[in-house]
Design a protein around this motif. Structure first.
Motif, PDB file in Angstrom:
ATOM      1  N   GLU A  56     -35.120  12.869 105.773  1.00 20.85           N
ATOM      2  CA  GLU A  56     -33.746  12.720 106.258  1.00 20.85           C
ATOM      3  C   GLU A  56     -33.717  12.718 107.777  1.00 20.85           C
ATOM      4  N   SER A  57     -32.688  12.098 108.303  1.00 17.32           N
ATOM      5  CA  SER A  57     -32.445  12.134 109.739  1.00 17.32           C
ATOM      6  C   SER A  57     -30.965  11.903 109.991  1.00 17.32           C
ATOM      7  N   GLY A  58     -30.529  12.255 111.208  1.00 18.55           N
ATOM      8  CA  GLY A  58     -29.165  11.919 111.607  1.00 18.55           C
ATOM      9  C   GLY A  58     -28.201  13.074 111.700  1.00 18.55           C
ATOM     10  N   GLY A  59     -28.617  14.289 111.372  1.00 22.22           N
ATOM     11  CA  GLY A  59     -27.700  15.411 111.489  1.00 22.22           C
ATOM     12  C   GLY A  59     -27.433  15.746 112.939  1.00 22.22           C
ATOM     13  N   GLY A  60     -26.535  16.695 113.150  1.00 24.05           N
ATOM     14  CA  GLY A  60     -26.224  17.106 114.508  1.00 24.05           C
ATOM     15  C   GLY A  60     -24.917  17.845 114.603  1.00 24.05           C
ATOM     16  N   LEU A  61     -24.427  17.950 115.820  1.00 26.48           N
ATOM     17  CA  LEU A  61     -23.178  18.661 116.110  1.00 26.48           C
ATOM     18  C   LEU A  61     -22.108  17.642 116.487  1.00 26.48           C
ATOM     19  N   VAL A  62     -20.936  17.789 115.894  1.00 22.72           N
ATOM     20  CA  VAL A  62     -19.843  16.867 116.178  1.00 22.72           C
ATOM     21  C   VAL A  62     -18.530  17.636 116.120  1.00 22.72           C
ATOM     22  N   GLN A  63     -17.556  17.171 116.852  1.00 19.51           N
ATOM     23  CA  GLN A  63     -16.238  17.794 116.818  1.00 19.51           C
ATOM     24  C   GLN A  63     -15.465  17.346 115.582  1.00 19.51           C
ATOM     25  N   ALA A  64     -14.550  18.170 115.154  1.00 22.38           N
ATOM     26  CA  ALA A  64     -13.696  17.819 114.023  1.00 22.38           C
ATOM     27  C   ALA A  64     -13.010  16.480 114.285  1.00 22.38           C
ATOM     28  N   GLY A  65     -13.005  15.659 113.249  1.00 21.12           N
ATOM     29  CA  GLY A  65     -12.445  14.319 113.373  1.00 21.12           C
ATOM     30  C   GLY A  65     -13.465  13.268 113.722  1.00 21.12           C
ATOM     31  N   GLY A  66     -14.655  13.703 114.097  1.00 23.58           N
ATOM     32  CA  GLY A  66     -15.702  12.779 114.479  1.00 23.58           C
ATOM     33  C   GLY A  66     -16.486  12.243 113.297  1.00 23.58           C
ATOM     34  N   SER A  67     -17.547  11.505 113.617  1.00 27.85           N
ATOM     35  CA  SER A  67     -18.358  10.846 112.601  1.00 27.85           C
ATOM     36  C   SER A  67     -19.837  11.102 112.829  1.00 27.85           C
ATOM     37  N   LEU A  68     -20.571  11.090 111.735  1.00 31.15           N
ATOM     38  CA  LEU A  68     -22.030  11.162 111.763  1.00 31.15           C
ATOM     39  C   LEU A  68     -22.561  10.298 110.642  1.00 31.15           C
ATOM     40  N   SER A  69     -23.779   9.807 110.831  1.00 29.55           N
ATOM     41  CA  SER A  69     -24.425   9.039 109.781  1.00 29.55           C
ATOM     42  C   SER A  69     -25.778   9.652 109.491  1.00 29.55           C
ATOM     43  N   LEU A  70     -26.033   9.913 108.216  1.00 30.80           N
ATOM     44  CA  LEU A  70     -27.325  10.447 107.785  1.00 30.80           C
ATOM     45  C   LEU A  70     -28.135   9.328 107.128  1.00 30.80           C
ATOM     46  N   SER A  71     -29.447   9.429 107.265  1.00 27.21           N
ATOM     47  CA  SER A  71     -30.354   8.468 106.642  1.00 27.21           C
ATOM     48  C   SER A  71     -31.381   9.211 105.794  1.00 27.21           C
ATOM     49  N   CYS A  72     -31.829   8.554 104.745  1.00 29.47           N
ATOM     50  CA  CYS A  72     -32.870   9.124 103.888  1.00 29.47           C
ATOM     51  C   CYS A  72     -33.842   8.016 103.529  1.00 29.47           C
ATOM     52  N   ALA A  73     -35.102   8.216 103.896  1.00 30.31           N
ATOM     53  CA  ALA A  73     -36.133   7.212 103.615  1.00 30.31           C
ATOM     54  C   ALA A  73     -37.165   7.811 102.673  1.00 30.31           C
ATOM     55  N   PRO A  74     -37.218   7.346 101.429  1.00 32.78           N
ATOM     56  CA  PRO A  74     -38.204   7.870 100.493  1.00 32.78           C
ATOM     57  C   PRO A  74     -39.580   7.251 100.728  1.00 32.78           C
TER      58      PRO A  74
ATOM     59  N   GLY B 110     -37.455  13.899  86.798  1.00 30.54           N
ATOM     60  CA  GLY B 110     -36.863  14.986  87.555  1.00 30.54           C
ATOM     61  C   GLY B 110     -36.313  14.546  88.888  1.00 30.54           C
ATOM     62  N   ASP B 111     -36.037  15.534  89.711  1.00 36.33           N
ATOM     63  CA  ASP B 111     -35.423  15.329  91.015  1.00 36.33           C
ATOM     64  C   ASP B 111     -36.419  15.569  92.139  1.00 36.33           C
ATOM     65  N   TYR B 112     -36.250  14.788  93.186  1.00 34.77           N
ATOM     66  CA  TYR B 112     -37.009  14.969  94.422  1.00 34.77           C
ATOM     67  C   TYR B 112     -36.015  15.267  95.541  1.00 34.77           C
ATOM     68  N   TRP B 113     -36.454  16.120  96.482  1.00 33.90           N
ATOM     69  CA  TRP B 113     -35.552  16.577  97.534  1.00 33.90           C
ATOM     70  C   TRP B 113     -36.159  16.385  98.909  1.00 33.90           C
ATOM     71  N   GLY B 114     -35.283  16.104  99.868  1.00 32.70           N
ATOM     72  CA  GLY B 114     -35.693  16.107 101.256  1.00 32.70           C
ATOM     73  C   GLY B 114     -35.692  17.512 101.813  1.00 32.70           C
ATOM     74  N   GLN B 115     -36.053  17.620 103.080  1.00 30.61           N
ATOM     75  CA  GLN B 115     -36.174  18.935 103.699  1.00 30.61           C
ATOM     76  C   GLN B 115     -34.837  19.447 104.216  1.00 30.61           C
ATOM     77  N   GLY B 116     -33.848  18.582 104.286  1.00 31.52           N
ATOM     78  CA  GLY B 116     -32.521  18.976 104.737  1.00 31.52           C
ATOM     79  C   GLY B 116     -32.308  18.690 106.213  1.00 31.52           C
ATOM     80  N   THR B 117     -31.073  18.367 106.545  1.00 33.98           N
ATOM     81  CA  THR B 117     -30.696  18.146 107.935  1.00 33.98           C
ATOM     82  C   THR B 117     -29.361  18.830 108.195  1.00 33.98           C
ATOM     83  N   GLN B 118     -29.267  19.528 109.315  1.00 34.85           N
ATOM     84  CA  GLN B 118     -28.083  20.334 109.615  1.00 34.85           C
ATOM     85  C   GLN B 118     -26.964  19.457 110.162  1.00 34.85           C
ATOM     86  N   VAL B 119     -25.782  19.653 109.609  1.00 31.82           N
ATOM     87  CA  VAL B 119     -24.564  19.038 110.137  1.00 31.82           C
ATOM     88  C   VAL B 119     -23.610  20.162 110.504  1.00 31.82           C
ATOM     89  N   THR B 120     -23.187  20.187 111.742  1.00 28.49           N
ATOM     90  CA  THR B 120     -22.271  21.211 112.213  1.00 28.49           C
ATOM     91  C   THR B 120     -21.034  20.539 112.804  1.00 28.49           C
TER      92      THR B 120
END
Length: 116
Positions: free
Chosen positions: A6-24, A103-113
């Motif tokens: 995963e990639s694309g997490g981060g810090l954003v103000q309320a009302g803003g936008s973010l885009s996350l990506s996941c590449a298997p 079954g399921d496979y999982w990414g390592q996680g990305t923080q969105v604040t």
């Protein structure tokens, strides 16, 4: 070993936008469905959105109309576009890949604040 990066997490103000990506690490068509989950501090992991190999999408009520899940087969990547973000969207977001009867496979996680 299947990996979801995963990639694309981060810090954003309320009302803003973010885009996350996941590449298997395997061809995206090997998954029957791919999705996003999130886990806020002190809470259980919850489902956010899913996209099937056929392109059908589903969303949790809490994000419907604000988040969009999509896939780019040529880039072997799944995206989560998050608009009109709210402080309650703050969480670690996890990419999920599901293979039926395996079954399921999982990414390592990305923080969105999201700050208020």
């Amino acid at each position: 070993q299947v990996q979801l990066v995963e990639s694309g997490g981060g810090l954003v103000q309320a009302g803003g936008s973010l885009s996350l990506s996941c590449a298997p690490s395997r061809n995206i068509f090997r998954f029957n469905a791919m999705g996003w989950y999130r886990q806020a501090p002190g809470k259980q992991r919850e489902w956010v959105a899913t996209i099937t190999s056929g392109g059908s999408t589903n969303y949790a009520d809490s994000v419907k109309g604000r988040f969009t899940i999509s896939r780019d087969n040529a880039k072997n990547t799944v995206y989560l576009q998050m608009n009109s973000l709210k402080p309650e969207d703050t969480a670690v977001y996890y990419c999920n890949g599901r293979v039926n009867f395996v079954g399921d496979y999982w990414g390592q996680g990305t923080q969105v604040t999201v700050s208020s």
